[in-house]
Design an enzyme around this catalytic site. Structure first.
Site, short mmCIF file in Angstrom:
data_model
loop_
_atom_site.label_atom_id
_atom_site.label_comp_id
_atom_site.label_asym_id
_atom_site.label_seq_id
_atom_site.Cartn_x
_atom_site.Cartn_y
_atom_site.Cartn_z
N LYS A 13 -67.56 -50.66 84.69
CA LYS A 13 -67.78 -52.13 84.57
C LYS A 13 -68.89 -52.74 85.28
O LYS A 13 -69.36 -53.56 84.91
CB LYS A 13 -66.33 -52.52 85.51
N ARG A 88 -56.14 -57.68 87.69
CA ARG A 88 -55.64 -56.11 87.79
C ARG A 88 -54.45 -55.82 87.47
O ARG A 88 -53.83 -55.04 87.54
CB ARG A 88 -56.14 -55.64 89.39
N ARG A 127 -71.04 -40.39 92.46
CA ARG A 127 -71.66 -42.11 92.60
C ARG A 127 -72.09 -42.22 93.88
O ARG A 127 -71.42 -42.04 95.02
CB ARG A 127 -70.55 -42.95 92.32
N ARG A 154 -68.94 -44.58 98.67
CA ARG A 154 -67.73 -45.35 98.96
C ARG A 154 -66.73 -44.71 99.49
O ARG A 154 -66.47 -43.43 98.94
CB ARG A 154 -67.51 -46.22 97.62
N ARG A 165 -55.99 -44.51 92.60
CA ARG A 165 -56.63 -45.63 92.14
C ARG A 165 -56.40 -45.55 90.59
O ARG A 165 -55.96 -46.47 89.99
CB ARG A 165 -58.00 -45.55 92.30
P1 AP5 Z 1 -69.50 -48.16 87.77
O1 AP5 Z 1 -70.36 -48.92 87.03
O2 AP5 Z 1 -69.49 -48.19 89.47
O3 AP5 Z 1 -67.89 -48.32 87.60
P2 AP5 Z 1 -66.95 -49.27 87.69
O4 AP5 Z 1 -65.85 -49.26 86.62
O5 AP5 Z 1 -67.52 -50.54 88.32
O6 AP5 Z 1 -66.19 -48.47 89.00
P3 AP5 Z 1 -65.58 -48.86 90.46
O7 AP5 Z 1 -65.14 -47.66 90.97
O8 AP5 Z 1 -66.16 -50.03 90.84
O9 AP5 Z 1 -64.25 -49.70 89.79
P4 AP5 Z 1 -62.91 -50.27 90.56
O10 AP5 Z 1 -62.30 -50.95 89.86
O11 AP5 Z 1 -62.02 -48.83 91.30
O12 AP5 Z 1 -63.37 -50.65 91.91
P5 AP5 Z 1 -63.70 -52.22 92.48
O13 AP5 Z 1 -64.75 -52.06 93.53
O14 AP5 Z 1 -63.24 -53.06 91.33
O15 AP5 Z 1 -69.83 -46.49 87.64
C1 AP5 Z 1 -69.24 -45.40 87.99
C2 AP5 Z 1 -69.98 -44.36 88.14
O16 AP5 Z 1 -70.34 -43.82 86.66
C3 AP5 Z 1 -71.46 -44.67 88.40
O17 AP5 Z 1 -72.21 -43.47 89.29
C4 AP5 Z 1 -72.25 -44.80 87.20
O18 AP5 Z 1 -73.78 -44.57 87.56
C5 AP5 Z 1 -71.87 -43.99 86.31
N1 AP5 Z 1 -71.70 -44.37 84.87
C6 AP5 Z 1 -71.24 -45.78 84.58
N2 AP5 Z 1 -71.45 -45.83 83.42
C7 AP5 Z 1 -71.79 -44.50 82.61
C8 AP5 Z 1 -71.93 -43.90 81.47
N3 AP5 Z 1 -71.64 -44.74 80.52
N4 AP5 Z 1 -72.10 -42.69 81.51
C9 AP5 Z 1 -72.21 -42.07 82.48
N5 AP5 Z 1 -71.85 -42.23 83.82
C10 AP5 Z 1 -71.68 -43.76 84.00
O19 AP5 Z 1 -62.23 -52.02 93.51
C11 AP5 Z 1 -62.15 -51.45 94.66
C12 AP5 Z 1 -60.81 -51.59 95.53
O20 AP5 Z 1 -60.65 -52.96 95.86
C13 AP5 Z 1 -59.53 -51.49 94.43
O21 AP5 Z 1 -59.21 -50.05 94.50
C14 AP5 Z 1 -58.58 -52.41 95.46
O22 AP5 Z 1 -58.21 -51.73 96.60
C15 AP5 Z 1 -59.48 -53.51 95.70
N6 AP5 Z 1 -59.68 -54.48 94.67
C16 AP5 Z 1 -60.51 -54.89 93.62
N7 AP5 Z 1 -60.22 -55.85 93.14
C17 AP5 Z 1 -58.90 -56.08 93.07
C18 AP5 Z 1 -57.88 -57.15 92.47
N8 AP5 Z 1 -58.26 -57.63 91.48
N9 AP5 Z 1 -56.66 -56.86 93.20
C19 AP5 Z 1 -56.34 -56.22 94.07
N10 AP5 Z 1 -57.13 -55.15 94.61
C20 AP5 Z 1 -58.47 -55.58 94.23
MG MG Z 2 -67.46 -51.69 89.99
#
Ligand code: AP5
Ligand code: MG
Length: 207
Positions: A13, A88, A127, A154, A165
């Site tokens: 994402k 979410r 990552r 992270r 997760r």
């Molecule tokens: P990346 O682009 O970082 O993936 P991402 O989908 O953004 O992954 P996240 O871990 O950020 O998602 P998340 O939803 O768990 O975390 P968030 O910060 O939102 O890519 C990942 C890796 O893959 C990288 O190394 C990248 O280089 C590689 N990659 C990308 N595309 C690729 C491809 N096509 N091919 C190969 N490699 C690739 O949330 C974290 C925490 O915050 C949650 O667990 C929760 O506790 C809280 N939180 C956040 N939002 C909410 C909400 N709305 N409600 C409640 N709690 C929330």
């Molecule tokens: Mg992200």
């Protein structure tokens, strides 16, 4: 355009949101990034959120809905937003729809990035992110390729937390795919290809 980016943890994402920002001038809002920044700053919100995040649990709806409302009220949100990691669950999706209604805005597209969970576990183990500019990179990046900043892993990318997760994604967030399909807003893209190919697919829908 206003876009909801759906996808499991590690689906890409943030990677695709960065490309959409660069190419279409949209503004990204990642609730995860906002919560991590609050945790680093040691605000009451950040301290409360950190416990949930480190355990791989969702932060309570009231906190994240408040963050999104605050963001949508900013003038820059008028140029079009990419909602990365929000909503979410159904409660958040309903709150978002109500807020958009109240502001006279519409969600134009919900993009679901699909990647198998085994691929994701490997991706997240490798990552690394930049402490200074937030660039998303990999374990091969000793320093940030964009700004030379320090790269870090992270706290929630430990394998056990990643598994939690993913389980929470399946239970709470995956049902939103049907929610947005029902609203005729959904497109699905295969996220297990080179990021440029994934982006080329997404661009076809950016009309
Ligand atoms: P990346 O682009 O970082 O993936 P991402 O989908 O953004 O992954 P996240 O871990 O950020 O998602 P998340 O939803 O768990 O975390 P968030 O910060 O939102 O890519 C990942 C890796 O893959 C990288 O190394 C990248 O280089 C590689 N990659 C990308 N595309 C690729 C491809 N096509 N091919 C190969 N490699 C690739 O949330 C974290 C925490 O915050 C949650 O667990 C929760 O506790 C809280 N939180 C956040 N939002 C909410 C909400 N709305 N409600 C409640 N709690 C929330
Ligand atoms: Mg992200």
């Amino acid at each position: 355009m206003n876009i909801v980016l759906l996808g499991a943890p590690g689906a890409g994402k943030g990677t695709q949101a960065a490309r959409l920002v660069d190419e279409f001038g949209l503004v990204q809002v990642s609730t995860g990034d906002l919560l991590r920044a609050a945790a680093r700053a040691g605000t009451p919100l950040g301290i409360e959120a950190k416990g949930y995040m480190d355990a791989g649990e969702l932060v309570p709806d009231s906190l994240v809905i408040g963050l999104i409302k605050e963001f949508l009220a900013k003038p820059e949100a008028a140029q079009g937003v990419i909602l990365d990691g929000f909503p979410r669950n159904t409660t958040q999706a309903v709150a978002l729809a109500a807020e958009f209604d109240a502001l006279g805005l519409e969600i134009d597209l919900a993009i679901a990035i699909q990647v198998d969970f085994e691929v994701i576990v490997a991706r997240l183990a490798a990552r690394r992110c930049c402490k200074d500019c937030g660039l998303i990179g990999s374990v091969d990046d000793m320093i940030c390729p964009a700004c030379g900043g320090e790269m870090y892993q992270r706290d929630d990318d430990m394998p056990q937390t990643v598994r939690n997760r993913l389980a929470i994604y399946e239970k709470s967030t995956a049902p939103l795919i049907e929610y947005y399909r029902g609203a005729d807003l959904l497109i699905e893209v295969d996220g297990d290809r080179h990021p440029d190919i994934v982006f080329a697919d997404i661009k076809k829908y950016m009309v």
